[in-house]
Write a protein that holds these residues in place. Structure first.
Motif, mmCIF file in Angstrom:
data_model
loop_
_atom_site.group_PDB
_atom_site.id
_atom_site.type_symbol
_atom_site.label_atom_id
_atom_site.label_comp_id
_atom_site.label_asym_id
_atom_site.label_seq_id
_atom_site.Cartn_x
_atom_site.Cartn_y
_atom_site.Cartn_z
ATOM 1 N N GLY A 198 93.313 56.004 36.275
ATOM 2 C CA GLY A 198 92.206 55.102 36.004
ATOM 3 C C GLY A 198 91.957 54.003 37.017
ATOM 4 O O GLY A 198 91.103 53.139 36.804
ATOM 5 N N VAL A 199 92.664 53.989 38.115
ATOM 6 C CA VAL A 199 92.408 52.995 39.161
ATOM 7 C C VAL A 199 91.262 53.519 40.029
ATOM 8 O O VAL A 199 91.368 54.614 40.594
ATOM 9 C CB VAL A 199 93.670 52.741 40.027
ATOM 10 N N PRO A 200 90.185 52.773 40.138
ATOM 11 C CA PRO A 200 89.053 53.241 40.936
ATOM 12 C C PRO A 200 89.461 53.514 42.387
ATOM 13 O O PRO A 200 90.217 52.745 42.984
ATOM 14 C CB PRO A 200 88.052 52.082 40.861
ATOM 15 N N ARG A 201 88.958 54.600 42.924
ATOM 16 C CA ARG A 201 89.263 54.952 44.317
ATOM 17 C C ARG A 201 88.890 53.824 45.278
ATOM 18 O O ARG A 201 89.605 53.546 46.233
ATOM 19 C CB ARG A 201 88.545 56.248 44.706
ATOM 20 N N SER A 202 87.760 53.171 44.997
ATOM 21 C CA SER A 202 87.309 52.088 45.882
ATOM 22 C C SER A 202 88.325 50.943 45.920
ATOM 23 O O SER A 202 88.503 50.304 46.961
ATOM 24 C CB SER A 202 85.948 51.561 45.444
ATOM 25 N N LEU A 203 89.009 50.706 44.832
ATOM 26 C CA LEU A 203 90.034 49.664 44.788
ATOM 27 C C LEU A 203 91.320 50.139 45.482
ATOM 28 O O LEU A 203 91.905 49.414 46.290
ATOM 29 C CB LEU A 203 90.330 49.276 43.342
ATOM 30 N N ALA A 204 91.730 51.354 45.191
ATOM 31 C CA ALA A 204 92.969 51.885 45.774
ATOM 32 C C ALA A 204 92.862 52.001 47.292
ATOM 33 O O ALA A 204 93.861 51.831 48.001
ATOM 34 C CB ALA A 204 93.298 53.242 45.160
ATOM 35 N N LYS A 205 91.681 52.265 47.802
ATOM 36 C CA LYS A 205 91.499 52.399 49.255
ATOM 37 C C LYS A 205 91.651 51.074 49.992
ATOM 38 O O LYS A 205 91.745 51.057 51.213
ATOM 39 C CB LYS A 205 90.128 53.016 49.565
#
Length: 170
Positions: A129-136
């Motif tokens: 559930g961690v947004p890809r945009s945040l993880a990147k």
């Protein structure tokens, strides 16, 4: 940074990682490297990427230069390494303990490996559930390559077997 090679007296003989540990390490795991100073004060650094050596007795982790100074100082001073590797999608976790072999600035080939690794980690985070945009946004370059000789492997997956040596009930 010049290559630093450390010749520490082995605490035990090197340990060869089995297929299940190698698979876990390559699946996009969250990596924390723990060290200590001469007063036993702990330091913790996040790593972005891990590569298992050809003989499976060493691993190289990649520490961001901007946030790893204390950890690197500790490693250079005493050579003692503890790394925790946790896959977000199922919490499968292993701890590796070892002895420092070398420290060097990461190179272009390392950057490519880290980019691939980051992609796998971003997907693992997306599963939980961690947004890809945040993880990147995770900081990872430029980095320092830290190679250690593995001496111990422990299961750290939450549950009744956590803390046991690997292979004694994962």
């Amino acid at each position: 940074m010049a290559i630093l090679r450390v010749c520490m007296t082995p605490l035990t003989t090197p340990l060869r990682l089995d297929d299940s540990v190698v698979e876990l390490l390559s699946s996009g795991v969250v990596i924390y490297v723990a060290t200590r100073d001469a007063q036993n004060t702990p330091a913790l650094a996040s790593a972005m990427g891990v590569q298992v050596g050809p003989d499976r007795t060493t691993v190289t982790v990649y520490l961001p230069q901007a946030s790893a100074a204390e950890t690197l100082n500790n490693l250079k001073a005493n050579g003692l390494f503890a790394g925790t590797f946790c896959r977000p999608s199922d919490d499968k976790t292993v701890q590796l303990k070892g002895v420092l072999q070398s420290v060097r600035d990461s190179e272009n080939a390392d950057q490519a490996l880290q980019e691939n690794y980051r992609g796998a980690l971003v997907e693992q985070f997306a599963i939980v559930g961690v947004p890809r945009s945040l993880a990147k946004r995770l900081h990872w370059w430029p980095s320092v390559a830290v190679t250690v000789s593995v001496r111990e492997v422990y299961t750290q997956t939450p549950g009744p077997h956590a803390g046991r040596q690997w292979g004694q009930g994962q």
